[in-house]
Design an enzyme around this catalytic site. Structure first.
Site, short mmCIF file in Angstrom:
data_model
loop_
_atom_site.label_atom_id
_atom_site.label_comp_id
_atom_site.label_asym_id
_atom_site.label_seq_id
_atom_site.Cartn_x
_atom_site.Cartn_y
_atom_site.Cartn_z
N HIS A 62 0.83 -1.26 -0.09
CA HIS A 62 -0.26 -0.05 0.23
C HIS A 62 0.68 1.36 -0.05
O HIS A 62 0.42 2.27 -0.49
CB HIS A 62 -1.09 0.07 1.23
CG HIS A 62 -2.23 -1.08 1.02
ND1 HIS A 62 -2.41 -2.15 1.97
CD2 HIS A 62 -2.89 -1.24 -0.14
CE1 HIS A 62 -3.36 -2.84 1.40
NE2 HIS A 62 -3.76 -2.32 0.20
N ASP A 86 -10.27 -3.14 0.15
CA ASP A 86 -9.83 -3.46 1.73
C ASP A 86 -9.42 -2.13 2.47
O ASP A 86 -9.35 -2.15 3.45
CB ASP A 86 -8.78 -4.18 1.45
CG ASP A 86 -7.61 -4.04 0.34
OD1 ASP A 86 -6.97 -2.96 0.77
OD2 ASP A 86 -7.42 -4.36 -0.57
N GLU A 106 -14.97 0.06 -6.54
CA GLU A 106 -15.06 -1.15 -6.36
C GLU A 106 -16.11 -1.99 -6.55
O GLU A 106 -17.32 -1.52 -6.43
CB GLU A 106 -14.75 -1.21 -4.64
CG GLU A 106 -15.08 -2.51 -4.06
CD GLU A 106 -13.92 -3.58 -4.48
OE1 GLU A 106 -12.77 -3.62 -4.47
OE2 GLU A 106 -14.27 -4.85 -5.18
N ASP A 137 -18.40 -1.40 -12.03
CA ASP A 137 -17.23 -1.97 -12.75
C ASP A 137 -16.24 -0.99 -13.14
O ASP A 137 -16.72 -0.02 -13.81
CB ASP A 137 -17.80 -2.88 -13.94
CG ASP A 137 -16.88 -3.56 -14.97
OD1 ASP A 137 -15.53 -3.25 -14.61
OD2 ASP A 137 -17.07 -3.98 -15.68
N GLY A 138 -14.87 -1.22 -12.87
CA GLY A 138 -13.95 0.01 -12.90
C GLY A 138 -13.74 0.43 -14.62
O GLY A 138 -13.98 1.30 -14.83
N ASP A 155 -5.49 -0.66 -8.09
CA ASP A 155 -5.28 -1.87 -7.21
C ASP A 155 -6.10 -3.12 -7.55
O ASP A 155 -7.12 -3.27 -6.77
CB ASP A 155 -5.34 -1.27 -5.87
CG ASP A 155 -5.20 -2.36 -4.55
OD1 ASP A 155 -4.57 -3.22 -4.99
OD2 ASP A 155 -5.58 -2.12 -3.55
N ASP A 158 -5.50 -10.22 -9.76
CA ASP A 158 -4.64 -10.78 -11.20
C ASP A 158 -5.42 -10.61 -12.13
O ASP A 158 -6.69 -10.50 -12.40
CB ASP A 158 -4.40 -12.24 -10.55
CG ASP A 158 -3.34 -12.40 -9.62
OD1 ASP A 158 -2.69 -11.64 -9.38
OD2 ASP A 158 -3.96 -13.25 -8.58
N1 AG3 Z 1 -4.15 -6.87 -5.16
C1 AG3 Z 1 -3.00 -7.58 -5.72
C2 AG3 Z 1 -2.90 -8.87 -5.67
C3 AG3 Z 1 -2.14 -9.84 -6.47
C4 AG3 Z 1 -1.87 -11.02 -5.79
N2 AG3 Z 1 -1.79 -12.14 -6.64
C5 AG3 Z 1 -1.88 -13.45 -5.98
N3 AG3 Z 1 -1.65 -13.49 -4.79
N4 AG3 Z 1 -1.72 -14.29 -6.86
C6 AG3 Z 1 -4.10 -6.51 -3.60
C7 AG3 Z 1 -4.99 -5.70 -2.93
C8 AG3 Z 1 -4.55 -5.03 -1.87
N5 AG3 Z 1 -5.29 -4.08 -1.56
#
Ligand code: AG3
Length: 283
Positions: A62, A86, A106, A137-138, A155, A158
């Site tokens: 973050h 989050d 979000e 939806d972004g 943010d 995957d």
């Molecule tokens: N967002 C990125 C998560 C990517 C992690 N990939 C995985 N574990 N395969 C995280 C959100 C945090 N705010």
């Protein structure tokens, strides 16, 4: 009996954390949401079985996704955050008194609700009056925005499932249009290490390079993500992430951080040779 959470980092590599207790499990219209508690990493959030954050190492992610663009842009007042239900990015952004507005888009309202209940360390600033949450939806939200934001922080999860659209050419084009003439977009850029992740990382990098005049990549080590070696994309219309960094100005803000500092900021853009090569291949 022992309870373990396991994420497959590749078909041949498992990453496991011993779990003390499962605090929440639920399914939204979009994904499965789980919260666990553990000795080593504290509480952690997974979406569809993929690690999103742990209380122990979320500060790295973050801080790096937030302070890097905020230290380069000379006057970031209007910021857009995509994903991030989050609350971790919002927490970091609200520390800047110069920020006037934070829009958070979000797709999954349940992620915000569950985070508010179980993740007080990240979901602690949603009540700041500058924060406006859009449950949308972004990709669709971005289609309507033009010349509006100074900084966009993507943010995402995957590049498959719910988050897939946030890695498309269309989405990056919309982000470009949504930014002012000196705007900056930062995104979570996946890992360069395992082959499958590297290919996905290259694919999105290529699309960003095609969409922005300045496109650089920086790194951080995040112990609970695949390989622990993680990348972020810095895409910009005007500012260079290192040459335009105003270290003195950022340091005067007096923000206390645990990972980010302005020396590390410049260093994070110095990448290992194999990563530079992967990027060069698609530039
Ligand atoms: N967002 C990125 C998560 C990517 C992690 N990939 C995985 N574990 N395969 C995280 C959100 C945090 N705010």
């Amino acid at each position: 009996m022992e309870l373990w959470f396991t994420e497959k980092h590749t078909p041949n590599v498992d990453f496991s954390i011993k779990v003390d207790r499962q605090l929440y499990s639920g399914k939204s219209e979009f994904q499965r949401i789980d919260i666990f508690d553990s000795k080593e990493f504290g509480r952690f959030l997974t979406l569809d079985g993929y690690m999103m954050l742990t209380e122990k190492d979320e500060f790295i992610y973050h801080e790096m996704i937030t302070h890097v663009p905020m230290a380069v842009h000379p006057d970031p007042e209007n910021v857009l955050v995509i994903g991030a239900g989050d609350g971790g990015v919002v927490r970091e952004l609200t520390r800047y008194s110069t920020v006037k507005n934070i829009d958070l888009v979000e797709i999954d309202e349940l992620v915000v609700e569950v985070s508010k209940k179980y993740l007080p360390t990240t979901a602690c600033r949603f009540d700041d009056e500058r924060v406006h949450i859009f449950y949308e939806d972004g990709v669709k939200f971005m289609r309507r925005c033009e010349d509006k934001y100074d900084v966009i922080i993507v943010d995402s999860t995957d590049p498959f499932g719910v988050g897939e659209g946030l890695f498309t050419k269309e989405f990056y084009g919309s982000c470009f249009n949504a930014l002012h003439d000196d705007g900056i977009m930062v995104n979570q850029h996946e890992s360069p290490f395992y082959d499958e992740d590297a290919v996905a990382m290259q694919r999105s990098h290529k699309r960003i390079v095609e969409s922005f005049p300045i496109s650089k990549v920086y790194q951080a080590h995040i112990p609970t993500y695949p390989s622990g070696h993680w990348l972020f994309g810095f895409a910009s219309k005007k500012y260079h992430p290192v040459h335009d960094l105003n270290s003195a100005k950022w340091n005067l803000l007096g923000l206390k951080t645990r990972y980010y500092n302005t020396r590390l900021h410049a260093g994070a853009f110095a990448l290992p040779n194999y990563v530079e090569e992967l990027l060069r291949d698609v530039e």
